[in-house]
Design a protein around this motif. Structure first.
Motif, PDB file in Angstrom:
ATOM      1  N   LYS B  12       0.831  -1.198   0.000  1.00 41.20           N
ATOM      2  CA  LYS B  12       0.000   0.000   0.000  1.00 41.20           C
ATOM      3  C   LYS B  12       0.873   1.259   0.000  1.00 41.20           C
ATOM      4  CE  LYS B  12      -4.318   1.528   1.944  1.00 41.20           C
ATOM      5  NZ  LYS B  12      -5.127   1.713   3.120  1.00 41.20           N
ATOM      6  N   MET B  13       1.924   1.192   0.784  1.00 39.28           N
ATOM      7  CA  MET B  13       2.862   2.316   0.828  1.00 39.28           C
ATOM      8  C   MET B  13       3.484   2.554  -0.547  1.00 39.28           C
ATOM      9  SD  MET B  13       4.988   1.980   4.363  1.00 39.28           S
ATOM     10  CE  MET B  13       6.537   2.544   3.680  1.00 39.28           C
ATOM     11  N   ASP B  14       3.844   1.458  -1.190  1.00 39.82           N
ATOM     12  CA  ASP B  14       4.445   1.564  -2.517  1.00 39.82           C
ATOM     13  C   ASP B  14       3.473   2.182  -3.516  1.00 39.82           C
ATOM     14  OD1 ASP B  14       6.635   0.403  -1.442  1.00 39.82           O
ATOM     15  OD2 ASP B  14       6.337  -1.578  -2.348  1.00 39.82           O
ATOM     16  N   GLN B  15       2.234   1.772  -3.396  1.00 39.74           N
ATOM     17  CA  GLN B  15       1.234   2.328  -4.321  1.00 39.74           C
ATOM     18  C   GLN B  15       1.070   3.816  -4.103  1.00 39.74           C
ATOM     19  OE1 GLN B  15      -2.375   0.100  -4.353  1.00 39.74           O
ATOM     20  NE2 GLN B  15      -1.429  -1.609  -5.431  1.00 39.74           N
ATOM     21  N   GLU B  16       1.164   4.201  -2.842  1.00 44.19           N
ATOM     22  CA  GLU B  16       1.079   5.618  -2.518  1.00 44.19           C
ATOM     23  C   GLU B  16       2.240   6.376  -3.171  1.00 44.19           C
ATOM     24  OE1 GLU B  16      -0.310   9.048  -1.220  1.00 44.19           O
ATOM     25  OE2 GLU B  16      -1.386   7.138  -1.121  1.00 44.19           O
ATOM     26  N   LEU B  17       3.420   5.774  -3.090  1.00 46.17           N
ATOM     27  CA  LEU B  17       4.608   6.395  -3.691  1.00 46.17           C
ATOM     28  C   LEU B  17       4.476   6.485  -5.218  1.00 46.17           C
ATOM     29  CD1 LEU B  17       7.446   4.782  -1.524  1.00 46.17           C
ATOM     30  CD2 LEU B  17       6.737   7.184  -1.512  1.00 46.17           C
ATOM     31  N   VAL B  18       3.891   5.465  -5.796  1.00 48.15           N
ATOM     32  CA  VAL B  18       3.669   5.499  -7.248  1.00 48.15           C
ATOM     33  C   VAL B  18       2.709   6.635  -7.597  1.00 48.15           C
ATOM     34  CG1 VAL B  18       2.633   4.255  -9.194  1.00 48.15           C
ATOM     35  CG2 VAL B  18       4.154   3.043  -7.649  1.00 48.15           C
ATOM     36  N   SER B  19       1.635   6.748  -6.820  1.00 48.30           N
ATOM     37  CA  SER B  19       0.661   7.815  -7.082  1.00 48.30           C
ATOM     38  C   SER B  19       1.311   9.191  -6.968  1.00 48.30           C
ATOM     39  CB  SER B  19      -0.501   7.747  -6.087  1.00 48.30           C
ATOM     40  OG  SER B  19      -1.073   6.476  -6.119  1.00 48.30           O
ATOM     41  N   GLN B  20       2.152   9.336  -5.944  1.00 45.00           N
ATOM     42  CA  GLN B  20       2.824  10.630  -5.763  1.00 45.00           C
ATOM     43  C   GLN B  20       3.747  10.935  -6.929  1.00 45.00           C
ATOM     44  OE1 GLN B  20       4.756  10.547  -1.929  1.00 45.00           O
ATOM     45  NE2 GLN B  20       2.825  10.208  -0.849  1.00 45.00           N
ATOM     46  N   THR B  21       4.435   9.907  -7.397  1.00 45.15           N
ATOM     47  CA  THR B  21       5.326  10.118  -8.546  1.00 45.15           C
ATOM     48  C   THR B  21       4.522  10.556  -9.758  1.00 45.15           C
ATOM     49  OG1 THR B  21       6.651   8.283  -7.703  1.00 45.15           O
ATOM     50  CG2 THR B  21       7.177   9.074  -9.906  1.00 45.15           C
ATOM     51  N   LEU B  22       3.412   9.883  -9.956  1.00 44.41           N
ATOM     52  CA  LEU B  22       2.589  10.219 -11.117  1.00 44.41           C
ATOM     53  C   LEU B  22       1.994  11.618 -10.987  1.00 44.41           C
ATOM     54  CD1 LEU B  22       0.817   6.808 -11.791  1.00 44.41           C
ATOM     55  CD2 LEU B  22       2.630   7.883 -13.124  1.00 44.41           C
ATOM     56  N   ALA B  23       1.834  12.052  -9.748  1.00 41.37           N
ATOM     57  CA  ALA B  23       1.321  13.405  -9.529  1.00 41.37           C
ATOM     58  C   ALA B  23       2.425  14.445  -9.697  1.00 41.37           C
ATOM     59  CB  ALA B  23       0.698  13.501  -8.138  1.00 41.37           C
ATOM     60  N   GLY B  24       3.631  13.992  -9.988  1.00 39.57           N
ATOM     61  CA  GLY B  24       4.700  14.943 -10.280  1.00 39.57           C
ATOM     62  C   GLY B  24       5.805  15.001  -9.238  1.00 39.57           C
ATOM     63  N   ASP B  25       5.695  14.190  -8.210  1.00 37.47           N
ATOM     64  CA  ASP B  25       6.707  14.223  -7.160  1.00 37.47           C
ATOM     65  C   ASP B  25       7.754  13.133  -7.398  1.00 37.47           C
ATOM     66  OD1 ASP B  25       8.224  14.356  -4.907  1.00 37.47           O
ATOM     67  OD2 ASP B  25       6.646  13.693  -3.521  1.00 37.47           O
ATOM     68  N   ASP B  26       8.836  13.506  -8.042  1.00 40.28           N
ATOM     69  CA  ASP B  26       9.864  12.511  -8.362  1.00 40.28           C
ATOM     70  C   ASP B  26      10.612  12.016  -7.137  1.00 40.28           C
ATOM     71  OD1 ASP B  26       9.262  12.334 -11.006  1.00 40.28           O
ATOM     72  OD2 ASP B  26      10.682  13.872 -11.635  1.00 40.28           O
ATOM     73  N   ARG B  27      10.527  12.786  -6.055  1.00 44.16           N
ATOM     74  CA  ARG B  27      11.158  12.321  -4.806  1.00 44.16           C
ATOM     75  C   ARG B  27      10.539  10.997  -4.365  1.00 44.16           C
ATOM     76  NH1 ARG B  27      15.832  14.871  -3.663  1.00 44.16           N
ATOM     77  NH2 ARG B  27      15.675  16.846  -4.731  1.00 44.16           N
ATOM     78  N   ALA B  28       9.264  10.868  -4.623  1.00 46.19           N
ATOM     79  CA  ALA B  28       8.569   9.636  -4.232  1.00 46.19           C
ATOM     80  C   ALA B  28       9.155   8.447  -4.978  1.00 46.19           C
ATOM     81  CB  ALA B  28       7.075   9.763  -4.519  1.00 46.19           C
ATOM     82  N   PHE B  29       9.496   8.676  -6.240  1.00 49.61           N
ATOM     83  CA  PHE B  29      10.097   7.577  -7.000  1.00 49.61           C
ATOM     84  C   PHE B  29      11.476   7.247  -6.448  1.00 49.61           C
ATOM     85  CE2 PHE B  29      12.323   5.598 -10.588  1.00 49.61           C
ATOM     86  CZ  PHE B  29      11.436   4.560 -10.835  1.00 49.61           C
ATOM     87  N   GLU B  30      12.191   8.281  -6.041  1.00 51.48           N
ATOM     88  CA  GLU B  30      13.513   8.039  -5.440  1.00 51.48           C
ATOM     89  C   GLU B  30      13.387   7.150  -4.208  1.00 51.48           C
ATOM     90  OE1 GLU B  30      15.682  11.639  -4.762  1.00 51.48           O
ATOM     91  OE2 GLU B  30      15.565  12.239  -6.863  1.00 51.48           O
ATOM     92  N   LYS B  31      12.313   7.344  -3.479  1.00 45.40           N
ATOM     93  CA  LYS B  31      12.105   6.490  -2.297  1.00 45.40           C
ATOM     94  C   LYS B  31      11.911   5.038  -2.705  1.00 45.40           C
ATOM     95  CE  LYS B  31      10.160  10.068   0.636  1.00 45.40           C
ATOM     96  NZ  LYS B  31       8.890  10.738   0.963  1.00 45.40           N
ATOM     97  N   LEU B  32      11.192   4.852  -3.781  1.00 43.69           N
ATOM     98  CA  LEU B  32      11.002   3.474  -4.274  1.00 43.69           C
ATOM     99  C   LEU B  32      12.331   2.863  -4.706  1.00 43.69           C
ATOM    100  CD1 LEU B  32       7.711   3.850  -6.368  1.00 43.69           C
ATOM    101  CD2 LEU B  32       8.019   2.353  -4.396  1.00 43.69           C
TER     102      LEU B  32
END
Lengths: 318, 202
Positions: B12-32
């Motif tokens: 679920k956390m990962d999905q949240e990070l994916v959503s954030q990345t898609l919303a434009g937050d590349d930091r979230a992808f870095e976390k992944l």
């Protein structure tokens, strides 16, 4: 005296935790009294143990520290953004497959021209399918460059060719190709730094393509024909469903020659013929059996290749 | 594995990070990337036994994941998804590499007695003798069988997860595992026999 125990083959599933409930209990009961199965299980466990003792050389701390930054830089340098390339299709595959050079430029161009301009074309009677046959189902050509349409229209002579001469030509070209020595092999080590294999660049081309063309599902369907390595066209009824792909793995060699692509599956086998001409790019964003047929232009144009959307299917070996 | 509450929470956390990345937050992808870089690297490393190749494949896996992030649907598990990308890249890479080596040479290499000298030496010394044999024999497995064996043995994946990661049926997974194990056990047996022949007095 030594008879293969019926439990023997099931022991690995038991060890892997796949066998549950009554079946697991019956195996456990059996193990108490079967020495052969005890040895088998012990050997399996021994292998498991040995494998888990393999030491991995750990990279330096600096390597890990810089990993994410390097991924980011790679993304930035290619100017990539998350994109959904294909909709309306199950996106269950993330294959990044490049099936290179399955046929000659001539062959590829013929296939496309034949299907696009002459959908009523009737294939010649089924011929023997050789191992290595591939089916190519074409979609209408996709305009990557604005020049494609013009070039297609400028080739009416080919379109009128009947099957025999097509076969002749294909055979000739294949013979040429097979005898031709493989050209420059690329070093396989660096996936990202080899320009020809730079996935992202093709990805960008696809993006352009996606906006300008109809979706896969909306495109009119053309019948599929099998093309065996000698160019014979076989019965379309022999084609396999794309789902057959899920049973195997596709792989590719380089674009420059040698064996271009191999498909391994339990029932199907596909091996393309050496070529220096057309290539098929299967992109992860497309359903697995779809790809772009890349046809290098002849020397008269600017060396840009054309892309056509095709459906590739694999032939069951007789 | 994916049924455990902890894993569900991770997913679920990962999905949240994916959503954030898609919303434009590349930091979230870095976390992944941070979260999965080691697992992805080691998967590629165990497949290739080569740091440079593993590095390339691991990075490329994340780049591809980023590109295709919009195809990541709710309900997917990012872990199996990124693994799938990496497994496919690596299998293709290994096959590509295989084709660049002539069949004869490959056969010759097959005949070479282990252990090999060079970079692996330290590794071989530390690892148990059997581990060295298995490691060497694994190089001769077809990449799909090797991947199946590694996912099962070292990542302890279920057949279901493996079928997701490798994009094939559970039956295919079973048969790949079975074949891989048969070959590896054979290698162990042969090594054992050779050892007995070489040390008759022991």
């Amino acid at each position: 005296m030594i008879q293969e125990c019926k439990y023997k083959k099931r022991l690995q599933f038991y060890l892997d935790g796949w066998t549950k409930g009554d079946e697991a209990r019956s195996i456990e009961e059996h193990l108490k009294q079967c020495a052969a199965c005890q040895i088998e299980l012990a050997e399996l466990a021994e292998l498991q143990g040995a494998a888990s003792e393999i030491i991995d050389q750990a990279p330096e701390k600096e390597y890990w520290d810089s990993f994410t930054i390097r991924v980011r830089n790679r993304i930035l340098s290619r100017n990539i953004a998350p994109e959904e390339i294909v909709e309306n299709r199950p996106s269950s595959r993330f294959f990044s497959i490049r099936l290179a050079a399955i046929s000659t430029t001539v062959l590829a161009a013929f296939v496309i021209l034949m299907f696009v301009f002459n959908p009523a074309f009737t294939p010649s009677p089924p011929s023997t399918i050789l191992p290595g046959s591939t089916l190519i189902r074409t979609q209408p050509p996709v305009n990557i460059d604005k020049t494609v349409g013009q070039e297609m229209a400028a080739a009416p002579v080919i379109q009128n060719n009947a099957a025999p001469s097509l076969n002749e030509k294909l055979e000739t070209s294949n013979q040429n190709k097979i005898s031709a020595p493989a050209k420059q092999k690329k070093a396989p080590r660096n996936l990202g730094s080899v320009p020809e294999r730079d996935i992202s660049r093709e990805f960008r081309a696809d993006q352009r393509w996606d906006k300008a063309s109809p979706r896969l599902d909306d495109s009119p369907k053309f019948p599929a024909y099998a093309l065996s390595p000698n160019g014979a066209i076989s019965d379309p009824a022999l084609r396999m469903k794309p789902s057959a792909l899920s049973e195997g793995i596709m792989s590719s060699s380089d674009d420059q020659g040698g064996i271009a692509a191999v498909y391994h599956g339990p029932m199907y086998n596909y091996q393309s013929s050496p070529s220096s001409g057309a290539a098929i790019d299967l992109e992860s964003e497309l359903p697995s059996s779809w790809g772009y047929l890349r046809v290098p232009s002849d020397s008269s144009s600017n060396g840009e290749s054309k892309k056509y959307l095709i459906e590739l299917e694999l032939m069951q070996i007789k | 594995m994916s049924d455990e509450p902890e894993n569900r929470a991770q997913s679920k956390m990962d999905q949240e990070l994916v959503s954030q990345t898609l919303a434009g937050d590349d930091r979230a992808f870095e976390k992944l990337v941070e979260k999965y870089k080691k697992r992805v690297y080691y998967l590629a490393y165990r497949m290739t036994r080569d740091h440079d190749s593993a590095d390339e494949l691991a990075q490329e896996s994340f780049v591809k994941a980023y590109q295709a992030l919009k195809n990541f649907r709710q309900g997917y598990n990012f872990y199996t998804w990124i693994y799938r990308i990496c497994v496919n890249l690596t299998i293709n890479f290994l096959k590509h590499e295989r084709h660049s080596v002539s069949a004869d040479l490959l056969k010759e290499m097959d005949m070479l007695p282990e252990p090999s000298a060079g970079l692996d030496q330290l590794e071989q010394m530390i690892a148990s003798e059997q581990a060295g044999i298995v490691r060497k024999a694994m190089d001769m497995l077809p990449p799909e069988q090797k991947a199946a064996f590694l996912l099962k043995t070292l990542d302890n994946m279920s057949y279901e997860q493996m079928s997701e990661v490798m994009g094939c049926s559970i039956g295919t997974i079973m048969s790949r595992l079975f074949r891989a194990r048969q070959k590896l056990r054979k290698a162990l047996r042969i090594a054992e026999m050779e050892k007995d022949n070489n040390d008759p007095g022991m």
